[in-house]
Design a protein around this motif. Structure first.
Motif, mmCIF file in Angstrom:
data_model
loop_
_atom_site.group_PDB
_atom_site.id
_atom_site.type_symbol
_atom_site.label_atom_id
_atom_site.label_comp_id
_atom_site.label_asym_id
_atom_site.label_seq_id
_atom_site.Cartn_x
_atom_site.Cartn_y
_atom_site.Cartn_z
ATOM 1 N N LEU A 284 0.600 -1.132 0.226
ATOM 2 C CA LEU A 284 -0.124 0.457 -0.283
ATOM 3 C C LEU A 284 0.657 0.925 0.106
ATOM 4 C CD1 LEU A 284 -2.436 -1.118 2.679
ATOM 5 C CD2 LEU A 284 -3.409 -1.373 -0.235
ATOM 6 N N PRO A 285 0.374 2.654 -0.669
ATOM 7 C CA PRO A 285 1.081 3.558 -0.494
ATOM 8 C C PRO A 285 1.473 3.985 0.848
ATOM 9 C CG PRO A 285 -0.544 4.203 -1.437
ATOM 10 C CD PRO A 285 -0.916 2.601 -1.137
ATOM 11 N N GLU A 286 0.604 4.088 1.943
ATOM 12 C CA GLU A 286 0.693 4.006 2.886
ATOM 13 C C GLU A 286 2.339 4.242 3.629
ATOM 14 O OE1 GLU A 286 -1.085 3.373 8.033
ATOM 15 O OE2 GLU A 286 -1.850 2.566 5.978
ATOM 16 N N PRO A 287 2.408 5.863 4.106
ATOM 17 C CA PRO A 287 3.915 5.910 3.949
ATOM 18 C C PRO A 287 4.079 5.353 5.671
ATOM 19 C CG PRO A 287 3.052 7.319 5.089
ATOM 20 C CD PRO A 287 1.718 6.718 4.050
ATOM 21 N N VAL A 288 5.913 5.179 5.450
ATOM 22 C CA VAL A 288 6.031 4.416 7.085
ATOM 23 C C VAL A 288 7.068 5.700 7.819
ATOM 24 C CG1 VAL A 288 7.738 2.467 8.454
ATOM 25 C CG2 VAL A 288 6.328 1.938 6.409
ATOM 26 N N ASN B 237 10.634 -5.861 -8.519
ATOM 27 C CA ASN B 237 11.123 -5.959 -7.588
ATOM 28 C C ASN B 237 12.093 -4.270 -7.457
ATOM 29 O OD1 ASN B 237 12.373 -8.646 -6.503
ATOM 30 N ND2 ASN B 237 11.803 -8.662 -8.674
ATOM 31 N N TYR B 238 12.234 -3.992 -9.268
ATOM 32 C CA TYR B 238 13.129 -2.963 -9.227
ATOM 33 C C TYR B 238 12.533 -1.355 -8.385
ATOM 34 C CZ TYR B 238 15.919 -6.374 -10.948
ATOM 35 O OH TYR B 238 16.439 -7.445 -11.339
ATOM 36 N N GLN B 239 11.060 -1.876 -8.089
ATOM 37 C CA GLN B 239 9.934 -0.685 -7.747
ATOM 38 C C GLN B 239 9.980 -0.867 -6.290
ATOM 39 O OE1 GLN B 239 7.781 -1.010 -11.762
ATOM 40 N NE2 GLN B 239 6.752 0.120 -10.086
ATOM 41 N N PHE B 240 10.530 -2.271 -5.893
ATOM 42 C CA PHE B 240 10.104 -2.038 -4.643
ATOM 43 C C PHE B 240 8.963 -2.701 -4.112
ATOM 44 C CE2 PHE B 240 14.013 0.077 -3.573
ATOM 45 C CZ PHE B 240 14.993 -1.082 -2.536
ATOM 46 N N PHE B 241 8.627 -3.285 -5.301
ATOM 47 C CA PHE B 241 6.414 -3.707 -4.658
ATOM 48 C C PHE B 241 5.990 -2.621 -4.786
ATOM 49 C CE2 PHE B 241 9.248 -7.348 -5.078
ATOM 50 C CZ PHE B 241 9.140 -7.844 -5.979
ATOM 51 N N ASP B 242 6.153 -1.341 -4.733
ATOM 52 C CA ASP B 242 5.859 -0.078 -4.675
ATOM 53 C C ASP B 242 5.491 -0.063 -2.866
ATOM 54 O OD1 ASP B 242 5.125 0.560 -6.898
ATOM 55 O OD2 ASP B 242 3.144 -0.688 -7.435
#
Length: 227
Positions: free
Chosen positions: A19-23, A124-129
């Motif tokens: 999910l796009p939710e930030p950490v 992979n090279y997008q860190f799977f979003d």
């Protein structure tokens, strides 16, 4: 306490859609501060972590994808050290094929569909979003024993992340493009790339995250010596 630890270990899996939710950086630092208590020979603590977020993550991902999508450029890159066997035999080959085809079947990718396979591998090279990407390096003076220490450190990160409701995906795929990573992050000459990892909140609606690879029971790989 025992059940909590068992839950964190057994619910860990490689997540391939986030999910796009930030950490927050505070949470990432808290996870690493716990993971640092991994066992390590003579207390060497050989790990070094690079945390990628925001524009920095986007920049590195774009640099890798630009090369990965060009077959001629991609052919100029390769792993610095061998993670996988040079020759695959059973049962390892069988397990590799099984998990690969399980994933592709879930995604509706048919055998021989190289374009779709490339696109999926390229995620992979997008860190799977995932909102956070982690790159791990080690001093080049270290030997194989430090990789054992590193494995325990990485496992700690993945297990502790579960206690924060977070998921991960360790990614050897990044090893191929270690030279790009070294350049983009201005790594020192003594820093050797080890592996990458995605960190974030799993998108449980995505079909690929329903994949749970099978594990052999302890009885299949354990021998007790009592006499």
């Amino acid at each position: 306490m025992r059940r909590a630890v068992e839950w964190a270990i057994t619910t860990r899996r490689s997540v391939r859609a986030f999910l796009p939710e930030p950490v927050s950086t505070d949470v990432v630092e808290a996870i690493l501060n716990t993971a640092r208590f991994a066992a390590t020979g003579v207390n060497m603590q050989p790990w070094k972590v690079h945390v990628l977020m925001g524009a920095a993550k986007d920049r590195v991902c774009a640099a890798i994808r630009n090369v990965d999508d060009d077959p001629a450029l991609a052919a100029e890159h390769g792993d610095e050290w061998a993670y996988y066997p040079l020759e695959w035999t059973s049962p390892y080959l069988d397990r590799r094929r099984a998990v690969g085809w399980q994933l592709y079947s879930l995604l509706g990718i048919e055998k021989g569909d190289k374009a779709s396979m490339h696109a999926q591998h390229g995620r992979n090279y997008q860190f799977f979003d995932a909102p956070v990407g982690l790159f791990f390096t080690v001093d080049r003076m270290m030997n194989q024993g430090s990789l054992l220490d590193y494995g325990m450190f990485l496992q700690n990160i993945m297990v502790v992340a579960r206690t924060y409701g977070l998921s991960t995906c360790p990614q050897a795929a990044f090893m191929k493009y270690h030279r790009i990573i070294e350049q983009e992050l201005a790594l020192g000459a003594q820093e050797k790339f080890v592996v990458g990892m995605s960190l974030g909140y799993a998108d449980e609606e995505r079909i690929e995250n329903s994949l749970a690879s099978e594990r052999e029971p302890a009885s299949s790989f354990t021998t007790f010596h009592k006499e």
